[in-house]
Design a protein around this motif. Structure first.
Motif, PDB file in Angstrom:
ATOM      1  N   GLU A 178      36.861  35.267  43.203  1.00  0.00           N
ATOM      2  CA  GLU A 178      37.911  34.272  43.421  1.00  0.00           C
ATOM      3  C   GLU A 178      38.870  34.728  44.520  1.00  0.00           C
ATOM      4  O   GLU A 178      39.288  33.935  45.369  1.00  0.00           O
ATOM      5  CB  GLU A 178      38.675  34.024  42.120  1.00  0.00           C
ATOM      6  N   ARG A 179      39.221  35.987  44.492  1.00  0.00           N
ATOM      7  CA  ARG A 179      40.131  36.514  45.514  1.00  0.00           C
ATOM      8  C   ARG A 179      39.496  36.438  46.893  1.00  0.00           C
ATOM      9  O   ARG A 179      40.098  35.930  47.849  1.00  0.00           O
ATOM     10  CB  ARG A 179      40.490  37.958  45.180  1.00  0.00           C
ATOM     11  N   PHE A 180      38.278  36.927  47.000  1.00  0.00           N
ATOM     12  CA  PHE A 180      37.635  36.934  48.309  1.00  0.00           C
ATOM     13  C   PHE A 180      37.306  35.526  48.791  1.00  0.00           C
ATOM     14  O   PHE A 180      37.341  35.250  49.987  1.00  0.00           O
ATOM     15  CB  PHE A 180      36.368  37.799  48.264  1.00  0.00           C
ATOM     16  N   ARG A 181      37.019  34.619  47.851  1.00  0.00           N
ATOM     17  CA  ARG A 181      36.756  33.237  48.243  1.00  0.00           C
ATOM     18  C   ARG A 181      38.026  32.589  48.793  1.00  0.00           C
ATOM     19  O   ARG A 181      37.997  31.929  49.842  1.00  0.00           O
ATOM     20  CB  ARG A 181      36.236  32.437  47.044  1.00  0.00           C
ATOM     21  N   ALA A 182      39.141  32.792  48.110  1.00  0.00           N
ATOM     22  CA  ALA A 182      40.400  32.196  48.557  1.00  0.00           C
ATOM     23  C   ALA A 182      40.823  32.751  49.909  1.00  0.00           C
ATOM     24  O   ALA A 182      41.256  32.002  50.799  1.00  0.00           O
ATOM     25  CB  ALA A 182      41.486  32.453  47.513  1.00  0.00           C
ATOM     26  N   ILE A 183      40.702  34.051  50.083  1.00  0.00           N
ATOM     27  CA  ILE A 183      41.075  34.652  51.362  1.00  0.00           C
ATOM     28  C   ILE A 183      40.128  34.189  52.464  1.00  0.00           C
ATOM     29  O   ILE A 183      40.559  33.872  53.585  1.00  0.00           O
ATOM     30  CB  ILE A 183      41.079  36.188  51.253  1.00  0.00           C
ATOM     31  N   GLY A 184      38.832  34.118  52.141  1.00  0.00           N
ATOM     32  CA  GLY A 184      37.863  33.655  53.128  1.00  0.00           C
ATOM     33  C   GLY A 184      38.133  32.236  53.581  1.00  0.00           C
ATOM     34  O   GLY A 184      38.066  31.924  54.783  1.00  0.00           O
ATOM     35  N   GLU A 185      38.436  31.349  52.643  1.00  0.00           N
ATOM     36  CA  GLU A 185      38.737  29.962  53.002  1.00  0.00           C
ATOM     37  C   GLU A 185      39.982  29.882  53.880  1.00  0.00           C
ATOM     38  O   GLU A 185      40.030  29.089  54.832  1.00  0.00           O
ATOM     39  CB  GLU A 185      38.903  29.129  51.732  1.00  0.00           C
ATOM     40  N   GLU A 216      52.822  41.008  41.280  1.00  0.00           N
ATOM     41  CA  GLU A 216      53.262  40.772  42.656  1.00  0.00           C
ATOM     42  C   GLU A 216      53.472  42.115  43.353  1.00  0.00           C
ATOM     43  O   GLU A 216      54.243  42.948  42.878  1.00  0.00           O
ATOM     44  CB  GLU A 216      54.565  39.977  42.671  1.00  0.00           C
ATOM     45  N   CYS A 217      52.796  42.327  44.473  1.00  0.00           N
ATOM     46  CA  CYS A 217      52.892  43.630  45.138  1.00  0.00           C
ATOM     47  C   CYS A 217      52.625  43.525  46.637  1.00  0.00           C
ATOM     48  O   CYS A 217      52.265  44.519  47.274  1.00  0.00           O
ATOM     49  CB  CYS A 217      51.922  44.628  44.500  1.00  0.00           C
ATOM     50  N   PHE A 221      51.368  46.345  50.449  1.00  0.00           N
ATOM     51  CA  PHE A 221      50.032  46.379  51.034  1.00  0.00           C
ATOM     52  C   PHE A 221      49.923  47.435  52.135  1.00  0.00           C
ATOM     53  O   PHE A 221      48.873  48.048  52.315  1.00  0.00           O
ATOM     54  CB  PHE A 221      49.654  45.002  51.588  1.00  0.00           C
ATOM     55  N   GLU A 222      51.007  47.648  52.880  1.00  0.00           N
ATOM     56  CA  GLU A 222      50.945  48.665  53.939  1.00  0.00           C
ATOM     57  C   GLU A 222      50.768  50.056  53.357  1.00  0.00           C
ATOM     58  O   GLU A 222      50.035  50.881  53.910  1.00  0.00           O
ATOM     59  CB  GLU A 222      52.215  48.620  54.800  1.00  0.00           C
ATOM     60  N   ARG A 223      51.419  50.331  52.238  1.00  0.00           N
ATOM     61  CA  ARG A 223      51.233  51.639  51.599  1.00  0.00           C
ATOM     62  C   ARG A 223      49.807  51.787  51.100  1.00  0.00           C
ATOM     63  O   ARG A 223      49.207  52.864  51.196  1.00  0.00           O
ATOM     64  CB  ARG A 223      52.218  51.806  50.442  1.00  0.00           C
ATOM     65  N   PRO A 245      43.664  39.678  57.884  1.00  0.00           N
ATOM     66  CA  PRO A 245      45.033  39.712  58.420  1.00  0.00           C
ATOM     67  C   PRO A 245      46.031  39.770  57.270  1.00  0.00           C
ATOM     68  O   PRO A 245      45.954  38.994  56.324  1.00  0.00           O
ATOM     69  CB  PRO A 245      45.144  38.389  59.190  1.00  0.00           C
ATOM     70  N   ARG A 246      46.961  40.698  57.342  1.00  0.00           N
ATOM     71  CA  ARG A 246      47.867  40.900  56.216  1.00  0.00           C
ATOM     72  C   ARG A 246      48.751  39.687  55.959  1.00  0.00           C
ATOM     73  O   ARG A 246      49.139  39.429  54.806  1.00  0.00           O
ATOM     74  CB  ARG A 246      48.710  42.155  56.441  1.00  0.00           C
ATOM     75  N   ASP A 247      49.090  38.921  56.997  1.00  0.00           N
ATOM     76  CA  ASP A 247      49.892  37.728  56.745  1.00  0.00           C
ATOM     77  C   ASP A 247      49.111  36.708  55.933  1.00  0.00           C
ATOM     78  O   ASP A 247      49.666  36.005  55.086  1.00  0.00           O
ATOM     79  CB  ASP A 247      50.398  37.128  58.053  1.00  0.00           C
ATOM     80  N   VAL A 248      47.787  36.634  56.163  1.00  0.00           N
ATOM     81  CA  VAL A 248      46.937  35.739  55.374  1.00  0.00           C
ATOM     82  C   VAL A 248      46.882  36.220  53.926  1.00  0.00           C
ATOM     83  O   VAL A 248      47.028  35.441  52.979  1.00  0.00           O
ATOM     84  CB  VAL A 248      45.519  35.666  55.976  1.00  0.00           C
ATOM     85  N   GLU A 249      46.677  37.511  53.748  1.00  0.00           N
ATOM     86  CA  GLU A 249      46.581  38.053  52.393  1.00  0.00           C
ATOM     87  C   GLU A 249      47.880  37.839  51.620  1.00  0.00           C
ATOM     88  O   GLU A 249      47.855  37.441  50.448  1.00  0.00           O
ATOM     89  CB  GLU A 249      46.238  39.537  52.453  1.00  0.00           C
ATOM     90  N   ARG A 250      49.007  38.078  52.256  1.00  0.00           N
ATOM     91  CA  ARG A 250      50.287  37.875  51.569  1.00  0.00           C
ATOM     92  C   ARG A 250      50.505  36.410  51.182  1.00  0.00           C
ATOM     93  O   ARG A 250      51.061  36.105  50.137  1.00  0.00           O
ATOM     94  CB  ARG A 250      51.447  38.343  52.457  1.00  0.00           C
ATOM     95  N   ASP A 251      50.067  35.519  52.058  1.00  0.00           N
ATOM     96  CA  ASP A 251      50.256  34.091  51.816  1.00  0.00           C
ATOM     97  C   ASP A 251      49.343  33.587  50.709  1.00  0.00           C
ATOM     98  O   ASP A 251      49.763  32.794  49.856  1.00  0.00           O
ATOM     99  CB  ASP A 251      50.012  33.312  53.114  1.00  0.00           C
ATOM    100  N   VAL A 252      48.103  34.047  50.711  1.00  0.00           N
ATOM    101  CA  VAL A 252      47.084  33.487  49.820  1.00  0.00           C
ATOM    102  C   VAL A 252      46.968  34.269  48.515  1.00  0.00           C
ATOM    103  O   VAL A 252      46.769  33.684  47.443  1.00  0.00           O
ATOM    104  CB  VAL A 252      45.715  33.460  50.533  1.00  0.00           C
TER     105      VAL A 252
END
Length: 283
Positions: A178-185, A216-217, A221-223, A245-252
């Motif tokens: 689910e995580r990888f699908r959401a980030i991929g989309e 929530e963390c 992510f940078e650490r 991209p970290r901005d995508v990961e933080r958003d999604v």
């Protein structure tokens, strides 16, 4: 207390959660069951480096020290030897004396001693499949669950210290389709290529784990990434871990996910805190 099979596992599974709690002042200790001695060099830049190949155990110890500093956590070695990942058909036997072949009374006793010394309120580890079917990951699960149950029992391992009851035990659910699908989309929506399409397709028929807790963390992510890069023999800095991209990961997907496996305190699901039900009980 986060119990892992090898050095580097702690940085790819729940690392941002640990960094968050450490930053809040919680004592966090990683226990590495093995030294990762039989791990392959997965970073092509170091694949032929004689300094690495001549003393892999020492190199991995230094990597683990750097990763622990990046996350702000404590660390200890349980002291067993990496089993390696058997390959072939039929699979070859595991090496004599390795972690996955140790008697449970030996491995569980060693972890019970660490639990009674550190006295954690919460433990994390892998599910019964090991997260993926590496013999050390499966053994890590078996040892962690047994030690969780035994640590508070004065009749078990009486020489391992004063009994200590751990309140909660969690399984990591970081590698969820689910995580990888959401980030991929989300990456596709931005005109980017997702590195996870084949991975998600290959696991489409696997039953999903029960996620009970989302922590929530995103600000850590940078650490997590710094800790991953510290394991230079195991992590390719241009590999799939760093293709999001970290901005995508933080958003999604700004959370890390967990499955509550055992609890001795009352808690209302779903949770957003591994210490839900614990803080008020032992405050």
């Amino acid at each position: 207390m986060a119990v892992h099979a090898h050095p580097d596992d702690e940085s790819s599974k729940g690392a941002a959660t640990m960094a968050r709690y450490a930053a809040e002042g919680v004592r966090v200790r990683v226990v590495s069951c093995t030294g990762g001695e039989r791990g392959d060099v997965l970073n092509p830049r170091l694949a032929h480096d004689p300094a690495v190949l001549d003393d892999m155990p020492e190199y991995r110890r230094r990597e683990m020290e750097a990763a622990a500093r990046a996350l702000g956590v404590e660390h200890t070695w349980l002291g067993f030897v990496d089993s390696g990942l058997p390959e072939g058909d039929p699979l070859p036997p595991l090496p004599e004396g390795c972690f996955a072949l140790q008697p449970l009374e030996v491995t569980v006793g060693a972890l019970v001693k660490e639990i009674r010394s550190f006295r954690p309120q919460v433990m994390t580890t892998y599910n019964e499949e090991g997260g993926y079917p590496h013999p050390d990951h499966i053994m890590c699960h078996r040892v962690s669950v047994a030690a969780f149950e035994a640590a508070g029992d004065p009749d078990q391992f009486p020489d391992a210290g004063e009994p200590w009851v751990v309140d909660k035990l969690y399984y990591d659910v970081g590698f969820s389709p689910e995580r990888f699908r959401a980030i991929g989309e989300a990456m596709h929506d931005r005109g980017l290529v997702s590195p996870f399409d084949d991975w998600v397709t290959a696991r489409a028929d696997r039953p999903a784990r029960t996620v009970t807790t989302r922590v929530e963390c995103a600000e850590f992510f940078e650490r997590r990434d710094e800790a991953l890069r510290a394991h230079a023999t195991q992590i390719d800095p241009e590999g799939f871990f760093f293709m999001i991209p970290r901005d995508v990961e933080r958003d999604v997907w700004p959370v890390e996910e967990w499955e509550l496996a055992r609890s001795r305190v009352q808690t209302e699901l779903p949770e957003d805190d591994l210490f839900a039900g614990v803080r008020k009980v032992r405050s």
